[in-house]
Design a protein around this motif. Structure first.
Motif, short mmCIF file in Angstrom:
data_model
loop_
_atom_site.label_atom_id
_atom_site.label_comp_id
_atom_site.label_asym_id
_atom_site.label_seq_id
_atom_site.Cartn_x
_atom_site.Cartn_y
_atom_site.Cartn_z
N CYS A 1 2.61 12.66 8.36
CA CYS A 1 1.36 12.13 7.81
C CYS A 1 0.62 13.22 7.06
N THR B 1 -5.36 10.65 -1.39
CA THR B 1 -6.13 9.70 -2.20
C THR B 1 -5.24 9.21 -3.34
N ARG C 1 -10.23 8.60 1.04
CA ARG C 1 -9.16 9.36 1.67
C ARG C 1 -8.57 8.60 2.85
N GLU C 2 -7.24 8.53 2.89
CA GLU C 2 -6.52 7.89 3.98
C GLU C 2 -5.36 8.79 4.36
N PHE C 3 -4.61 8.39 5.36
CA PHE C 3 -3.42 9.13 5.74
C PHE C 3 -2.20 8.33 5.33
N GLY C 4 -1.25 9.01 4.70
CA GLY C 4 -0.01 8.38 4.28
C GLY C 4 1.18 9.11 4.88
N CYS D 1 -2.80 7.22 -5.80
CA CYS D 1 -2.64 5.83 -6.22
C CYS D 1 -1.77 5.84 -7.46
N LYS E 1 0.83 -1.20 0.00
CA LYS E 1 0.00 0.00 0.00
C LYS E 1 0.87 1.25 0.00
N ARG F 1 1.06 4.25 -3.01
CA ARG F 1 0.80 5.67 -2.72
C ARG F 1 2.06 6.52 -2.74
N ALA G 1 -3.12 13.66 4.51
CA ALA G 1 -4.30 13.05 3.90
C ALA G 1 -4.02 12.85 2.41
N GLY H 1 -7.41 0.95 -2.94
CA GLY H 1 -8.37 1.10 -1.85
C GLY H 1 -9.29 2.27 -2.15
#
Length: 140
Positions: free
Chosen positions: A21, A25, A38-41, A27, A7, A11, A23, A35
């Motif tokens: 970190c 999206t 919105r996630e945190f990377g 890919c 993952k 990203r 926020a 996935g």
């Protein structure tokens, strides 16, 4: 652990002491499914000045827009967006470090043999008698 690494690669994330970190999206366009939503990377960051922030995605540094609120940037090779944190929050101490604030370097390129006059514009560039080194060669 393998799923987390996959993952992160999709990203363009990194895991490091200097990472923050954000926020996202994002890919990588070479992957079909990263996935949903919105996630945190985790992304490496660097401050070029108290108001100039860059985030590293994959192996490339990208400029975040100079705004007091988080800005969203789209990146080549990735679908989605990365939400950059405000530079003022991450880079407030950059002024204390005395870093120059580079605005432009002209020309963008020149002959490999050298001899090209280079103009550097910005703020806090140092005293007139400061040494300038470009690619390991002291400028005159």
């Amino acid at each position: 652990a393998d799923m987390a690494r996959l993952k992160a690669a999709q990203r363009g994330e990194a895991r490091c002491e200097g990472c923050r970190c954000a926020a996202t999206t994002l890919c990588n366009s070479s992957h079909s499914d990263c996935g949903a939503g919105r996630e945190f990377g985790c992304y490496e960051h660097r401050c070029l000045s108290p108001t100039r922030l860059q985030m590293r995605v994959g192996n490339t540094w990208f400029d975040c827009a100079e705004q007091p609120t988080p800005s969203r940037i789209s990146l080549p090779g990735y679908a989605g967006e990365l939400e950059c944190p405000p530079a003022a929050e991450l880079c407030a101490s950059a002024a204390e470090l005395g870093w120059p604030d580079l605005r432009s370097v002209e020309p963008a390129s020149g002959p490999a043999g050298g001899g090209t006059v280079v103009t550097i514009r910005g703020a806090d560039l140092g005293a007139a008698d400061s040494r300038v080194v470009v690619c390991g060669v002291e400028a005159s």
